[in-house]
Motif scaffolding. Structure first.
Motif, PDB file in Angstrom:
ATOM      1  N   ALA A  77      23.504 -40.918 -21.007  1.00  0.00           N
ATOM      2  CA  ALA A  77      22.108 -40.543 -21.720  1.00  0.00           C
ATOM      3  C   ALA A  77      22.470 -41.530 -22.628  1.00  0.00           C
ATOM      4  O   ALA A  77      22.752 -42.470 -23.240  1.00  0.00           O
ATOM      5  N   SER A  78      20.800 -42.078 -22.459  1.00  0.00           N
ATOM      6  CA  SER A  78      19.635 -43.235 -22.890  1.00  0.00           C
ATOM      7  C   SER A  78      19.701 -44.784 -23.003  1.00  0.00           C
ATOM      8  O   SER A  78      19.434 -45.424 -23.557  1.00  0.00           O
ATOM      9  N   LEU A  79      21.542 -44.674 -21.298  1.00  0.00           N
ATOM     10  CA  LEU A  79      20.802 -45.281 -20.843  1.00  0.00           C
ATOM     11  C   LEU A  79      20.042 -46.022 -19.667  1.00  0.00           C
ATOM     12  O   LEU A  79      18.714 -45.042 -19.728  1.00  0.00           O
ATOM     13  N   THR A  80      19.861 -46.335 -18.821  1.00  0.00           N
ATOM     14  CA  THR A  80      18.860 -47.176 -18.121  1.00  0.00           C
ATOM     15  C   THR A  80      19.715 -46.999 -16.792  1.00  0.00           C
ATOM     16  O   THR A  80      21.245 -47.391 -16.581  1.00  0.00           O
ATOM     17  N   CYS A  81      19.479 -47.467 -15.440  1.00  0.00           N
ATOM     18  CA  CYS A  81      20.051 -48.200 -14.249  1.00  0.00           C
ATOM     19  C   CYS A  81      20.909 -49.197 -14.713  1.00  0.00           C
ATOM     20  O   CYS A  81      21.154 -50.015 -13.568  1.00  0.00           O
ATOM     21  N   ALA A  82      19.946 -50.091 -15.709  1.00  0.00           N
ATOM     22  CA  ALA A  82      20.836 -51.886 -15.359  1.00  0.00           C
ATOM     23  C   ALA A  82      22.021 -51.459 -15.998  1.00  0.00           C
ATOM     24  O   ALA A  82      22.720 -51.776 -16.417  1.00  0.00           O
ATOM     25  N   LYS A 119      15.963 -36.676 -32.253  1.00  0.00           N
ATOM     26  CA  LYS A 119      13.637 -37.066 -31.363  1.00  0.00           C
ATOM     27  C   LYS A 119      12.969 -37.875 -33.185  1.00  0.00           C
ATOM     28  O   LYS A 119      12.412 -38.286 -32.914  1.00  0.00           O
ATOM     29  N   ARG A 120      13.968 -37.620 -34.700  1.00  0.00           N
ATOM     30  CA  ARG A 120      13.459 -38.685 -35.616  1.00  0.00           C
ATOM     31  C   ARG A 120      13.511 -39.857 -35.658  1.00  0.00           C
ATOM     32  O   ARG A 120      13.587 -40.283 -36.834  1.00  0.00           O
ATOM     33  N   ILE A 121      14.789 -40.250 -34.876  1.00  0.00           N
ATOM     34  CA  ILE A 121      15.362 -41.846 -34.664  1.00  0.00           C
ATOM     35  C   ILE A 121      14.651 -42.355 -34.178  1.00  0.00           C
ATOM     36  O   ILE A 121      15.276 -42.377 -32.470  1.00  0.00           O
ATOM     37  N   PRO A 122      13.763 -43.753 -34.288  1.00  0.00           N
ATOM     38  CA  PRO A 122      13.368 -44.595 -33.397  1.00  0.00           C
ATOM     39  C   PRO A 122      14.250 -45.182 -32.021  1.00  0.00           C
ATOM     40  O   PRO A 122      15.379 -45.255 -32.653  1.00  0.00           O
ATOM     41  N   PRO A 123      14.004 -45.553 -30.808  1.00  0.00           N
ATOM     42  CA  PRO A 123      15.175 -45.748 -30.138  1.00  0.00           C
ATOM     43  C   PRO A 123      16.051 -47.267 -30.612  1.00  0.00           C
ATOM     44  O   PRO A 123      16.990 -47.259 -30.874  1.00  0.00           O
ATOM     45  N   ARG A 124      15.151 -47.661 -31.392  1.00  0.00           N
ATOM     46  CA  ARG A 124      15.685 -48.962 -30.913  1.00  0.00           C
ATOM     47  C   ARG A 124      16.457 -49.002 -32.627  1.00  0.00           C
ATOM     48  O   ARG A 124      17.402 -49.593 -32.738  1.00  0.00           O
ATOM     49  N   ALA A 147      27.180 -53.589 -27.298  1.00  0.00           N
ATOM     50  CA  ALA A 147      26.259 -53.970 -28.410  1.00  0.00           C
ATOM     51  C   ALA A 147      24.735 -54.312 -28.165  1.00  0.00           C
ATOM     52  O   ALA A 147      23.688 -53.731 -27.952  1.00  0.00           O
ATOM     53  N   ARG A 148      24.283 -55.230 -26.976  1.00  0.00           N
ATOM     54  CA  ARG A 148      23.977 -56.017 -26.218  1.00  0.00           C
ATOM     55  C   ARG A 148      23.157 -55.255 -25.985  1.00  0.00           C
ATOM     56  O   ARG A 148      22.020 -54.593 -25.913  1.00  0.00           O
ATOM     57  N   GLU A 149      23.584 -54.773 -24.667  1.00  0.00           N
ATOM     58  CA  GLU A 149      23.376 -53.902 -23.759  1.00  0.00           C
ATOM     59  C   GLU A 149      22.983 -53.103 -23.935  1.00  0.00           C
ATOM     60  O   GLU A 149      21.839 -52.164 -23.631  1.00  0.00           O
ATOM     61  N   LEU A 150      23.349 -52.391 -25.257  1.00  0.00           N
ATOM     62  CA  LEU A 150      22.473 -50.756 -26.067  1.00  0.00           C
ATOM     63  C   LEU A 150      21.426 -50.997 -26.119  1.00  0.00           C
ATOM     64  O   LEU A 150      20.281 -50.876 -26.022  1.00  0.00           O
ATOM     65  N   ARG A 151      20.899 -52.677 -27.139  1.00  0.00           N
ATOM     66  CA  ARG A 151      19.730 -52.689 -27.472  1.00  0.00           C
ATOM     67  C   ARG A 151      18.817 -52.592 -26.218  1.00  0.00           C
ATOM     68  O   ARG A 151      17.322 -52.733 -26.376  1.00  0.00           O
ATOM     69  N   ALA A 152      18.873 -53.427 -24.988  1.00  0.00           N
ATOM     70  CA  ALA A 152      18.351 -53.814 -24.452  1.00  0.00           C
ATOM     71  C   ALA A 152      17.902 -52.326 -23.978  1.00  0.00           C
ATOM     72  O   ALA A 152      16.522 -52.524 -23.486  1.00  0.00           O
ATOM     73  N   GLN A 153      18.760 -51.620 -23.770  1.00  0.00           N
ATOM     74  CA  GLN A 153      18.803 -50.132 -22.617  1.00  0.00           C
ATOM     75  C   GLN A 153      17.802 -49.074 -23.446  1.00  0.00           C
ATOM     76  O   GLN A 153      17.057 -48.357 -23.139  1.00  0.00           O
ATOM     77  N   ILE A 154      18.554 -48.985 -24.231  1.00  0.00           N
ATOM     78  CA  ILE A 154      18.095 -47.351 -25.094  1.00  0.00           C
ATOM     79  C   ILE A 154      16.616 -47.398 -25.859  1.00  0.00           C
ATOM     80  O   ILE A 154      15.932 -46.608 -25.717  1.00  0.00           O
ATOM     81  N   PRO A 155      16.065 -48.716 -26.228  1.00  0.00           N
ATOM     82  CA  PRO A 155      14.817 -48.485 -25.929  1.00  0.00           C
ATOM     83  C   PRO A 155      13.415 -48.587 -25.285  1.00  0.00           C
ATOM     84  O   PRO A 155      12.510 -48.009 -25.256  1.00  0.00           O
ATOM     85  N   HIS A 156      13.696 -48.267 -24.101  1.00  0.00           N
ATOM     86  CA  HIS A 156      13.315 -47.595 -23.144  1.00  0.00           C
ATOM     87  C   HIS A 156      13.000 -46.525 -22.831  1.00  0.00           C
ATOM     88  O   HIS A 156      11.456 -46.109 -22.010  1.00  0.00           O
ATOM     89  N   TRP A 157      13.317 -45.911 -23.789  1.00  0.00           N
ATOM     90  CA  TRP A 157      13.194 -43.900 -23.185  1.00  0.00           C
ATOM     91  C   TRP A 157      12.046 -43.721 -24.896  1.00  0.00           C
ATOM     92  O   TRP A 157      13.033 -44.652 -25.490  1.00  0.00           O
ATOM     93  N   GLY A 158      11.849 -43.136 -24.945  1.00  0.00           N
ATOM     94  CA  GLY A 158      11.239 -42.734 -26.284  1.00  0.00           C
ATOM     95  C   GLY A 158      12.065 -41.587 -26.725  1.00  0.00           C
ATOM     96  O   GLY A 158      12.541 -41.044 -25.716  1.00  0.00           O
ATOM     97  N   ALA A 159      11.869 -41.091 -28.044  1.00  0.00           N
ATOM     98  CA  ALA A 159      12.705 -40.247 -28.921  1.00  0.00           C
ATOM     99  C   ALA A 159      13.154 -38.656 -27.983  1.00  0.00           C
ATOM    100  O   ALA A 159      13.823 -38.517 -28.018  1.00  0.00           O
ATOM    101  N   ASP A 160      11.538 -38.175 -27.688  1.00  0.00           N
ATOM    102  CA  ASP A 160      11.707 -37.113 -26.708  1.00  0.00           C
ATOM    103  C   ASP A 160      12.854 -37.168 -25.607  1.00  0.00           C
ATOM    104  O   ASP A 160      13.771 -36.015 -25.289  1.00  0.00           O
TER     105      ASP A 160
END
Length: 231
Positions: A11-16, A108-113, A128-141
């Motif tokens: 959850a919140s991660l990506t295929c990366a 839903k109230r926390i911006p992904p970044r 931590a670097r990977e989390l900063r790169a991957q999580i903002p791929h998604w919207g909060a919803d």
């Protein structure tokens, strides 16, 4: 013929998540979890991803992706199943049920970044670097939907349906998944439990070690790495 493999992120991660793990596997598929238009549930993710999991595939999942891989393994006939820091359900504890009701609304109230920064606290720098790169791929919803799906799933009834050799990998630094992974080890007849000296995000923290352990398991259980590279 090349044996396919399907790798599903948390959850919140990506295929990366799998970028450094799948080297040399030409038919490895690493999709992002699909958008679910109605009710976001693990079963709905499995419905959409099942065409990528033909009989004889190797299924790999991390965290929420492990729940989806578990659901797929109960529906199909995989060659092997690998679950990393995954649990069959969180509804078996009060804390899990409470988090399932509260956490999606909070997310839903926390911006992904900002969420990326919060989840990276206490993690190794590479994670931590990977989390900063991957999580903002998604919207909060979308992140809230993924967490809601994880919180609602109960795969305990699926465990007896898993016939494939199964590797369970957990990090010694994360106690939150210990109960659930023990349940997987008890419920899946042909399973092996492996502990690595890491946290929840093992594919990001130690991708080379994760790959070595997966290769060793598949060699031991399927006879040869050629089972996933070429036969």
């Amino acid at each position: 013929m090349i044996r396919p493999s399907l790798w599903l992120h948390g959850a919140s991660l990506t295929c990366a998540t799998w970028r450094k793990v799948i080297d040399g596997l030409p038919l490895a598929q690493t999709p992002n979890l699909p958008a679910v238009e109605t009710d976001a549930r693990v079963e709905a993710y499995a419905d959409m991803l099942q065409p990528l999991a033909p009989d004889g595939a190797v299924l790999v999942g991390h965290s929420l992706g492990g729940m989806v891989a578990l659901e797929l393994a109960a529906r199909t006939r995989p060659a092997a199943l690998i679950l990393i820091e995954a649990v069959p359900t969180v509804v078996d504890t009060f804390a899990g049920r409470l988090a399932g009701r509260v956490l999606p609304a909070v997310l839903k109230r926390i911006p992904p970044r900002h969420l990326a920064g919060l989840t990276g606290v206490g993690e190794p720098k590479t994670v931590a670097r990977e989390l900063r790169a991957q999580i903002p791929h998604w919207g909060a919803d979308a992140i809230a939907d993924q967490m809601r799906a994880a919180a609602a799933y109960d795969g305990r009834g699926r465990l007896s349906k898993i016939a494939a050799p199964t590797l369970l990998v957990r990090g010694t630094r994360n106690r939150a998944t210990r109960r659930g992974m023990n349940a997987l080890a008890t419920g899946i007849v042909d399973s092996e439990l492996l502990e690595l000296d890491g946290g929840h995000n093992l594919p990001l923290e130690m991708p080379e070690t994760v790959r070595v352990q997966i290769d060793a398991f598949l060699t031991r259980r399927l006879g040869s790495l050629q089972q996933i590279r070429q036969t």
